[in-house]
Design a protein around this motif. Structure first.
Motif, PDB file in Angstrom:
ATOM      1  N   THR A  40     -56.409 -24.374  -1.706  1.00 10.88           N
ATOM      2  CA  THR A  40     -55.798 -25.606  -2.183  1.00 10.88           C
ATOM      3  C   THR A  40     -56.425 -25.938  -3.399  1.00 10.88           C
ATOM      4  OG1 THR A  40     -56.993 -27.249  -1.081  1.00 10.88           O
ATOM      5  CG2 THR A  40     -54.680 -26.338  -0.192  1.00 10.88           C
ATOM      6  N   TYR A  70     -56.155 -29.701  -6.350  1.00 10.87           N
ATOM      7  CA  TYR A  70     -55.507 -30.966  -6.378  1.00 10.87           C
ATOM      8  C   TYR A  70     -55.702 -31.236  -8.088  1.00 10.87           C
ATOM      9  CZ  TYR A  70     -54.694 -30.823  -1.689  1.00 10.87           C
ATOM     10  OH  TYR A  70     -54.401 -30.747  -0.409  1.00 10.87           O
ATOM     11  N   LYS A  84     -56.369 -36.093  -6.191  1.00  7.76           N
ATOM     12  CA  LYS A  84     -57.328 -35.554  -5.276  1.00  7.76           C
ATOM     13  C   LYS A  84     -57.841 -36.626  -4.378  1.00  7.76           C
ATOM     14  CE  LYS A  84     -61.200 -32.415  -5.246  1.00  7.76           C
ATOM     15  NZ  LYS A  84     -62.109 -31.583  -5.868  1.00  7.76           N
ATOM     16  N   THR A  88     -52.256 -34.442   0.127  1.00  4.91           N
ATOM     17  CA  THR A  88     -52.556 -33.099   0.667  1.00  4.91           C
ATOM     18  C   THR A  88     -51.373 -32.171   0.845  1.00  4.91           C
ATOM     19  OG1 THR A  88     -54.005 -34.327   2.432  1.00  4.91           O
ATOM     20  CG2 THR A  88     -53.493 -32.292   3.024  1.00  4.91           C
ATOM     21  N   SER A 105     -49.862 -28.523   2.220  1.00  4.79           N
ATOM     22  CA  SER A 105     -50.044 -27.914   3.503  1.00  4.79           C
ATOM     23  C   SER A 105     -48.825 -27.009   3.719  1.00  4.79           C
ATOM     24  CB  SER A 105     -50.480 -28.653   4.694  1.00  4.79           C
ATOM     25  OG  SER A 105     -49.332 -29.580   4.995  1.00  4.79           O
TER      26      SER A 105
END
Length: 126
Positions: A58, A60, A65, A69, A71
């Motif tokens: 991943t 960010y 950051k 999140t 996913s």
């Protein structure tokens, strides 16, 4: 029809949370690299997070950051963006699109589909 549709936006107070969903139809999203983008009022579209289709790594943007999140939810053929600690500066329209993380990381904003989905509005205000 191959498309991505964003949902889950809304209005929250500073410090609140939202979970955005990027749902795919017409193809299996599980192995695709997907980025989340946003366009703040008066600003240009920018990449905020990305998840790689090969190794699930991943990325960010520095501004999100530690708070956001990204996913996968393969049961729903979707990619989610969990947003915590929301700030007024996070206000904007959020989009998802297939784009290599290496491109998103350096500020390239484009979608492999050639057109963008409808987006979902996030508003953070007191």
């Amino acid at each position: 029809q191959v498309q991505l549709v964003e949902s889950g936006g809304g209005s929250v107070q500073p410090g609140g949370s939202l979970t955005l969903s990027c749902a795919a139809s017409g193809f299996n999203l599980a192995t695709w690299t997907i980025g989340w983008f946003r366009q703040r009022p008066g600003g240009e579209r920018e990449g905020v997070a990305c998840i790689d289709g090969r190794d699930a790594s991943t990325y960010y943007a520095p501004s999100v950051k530690g708070r956001f999140t990204i996913s996968r939810d393969n049961s729903k053929n979707a990619v989610t963006l969990q947003m915590n600690g929301l700030k007024p500066d996070d206000t904007g329209m959020y989009y998802c699109a297939p784009e290599p993380c290496d491109q998103l990381r350096v500020g390239i904003v484009e979608t492999a589909f050639g057109s963008w989905g409808p987006g979902t509005q996030v508003t953070v205000s007191s």
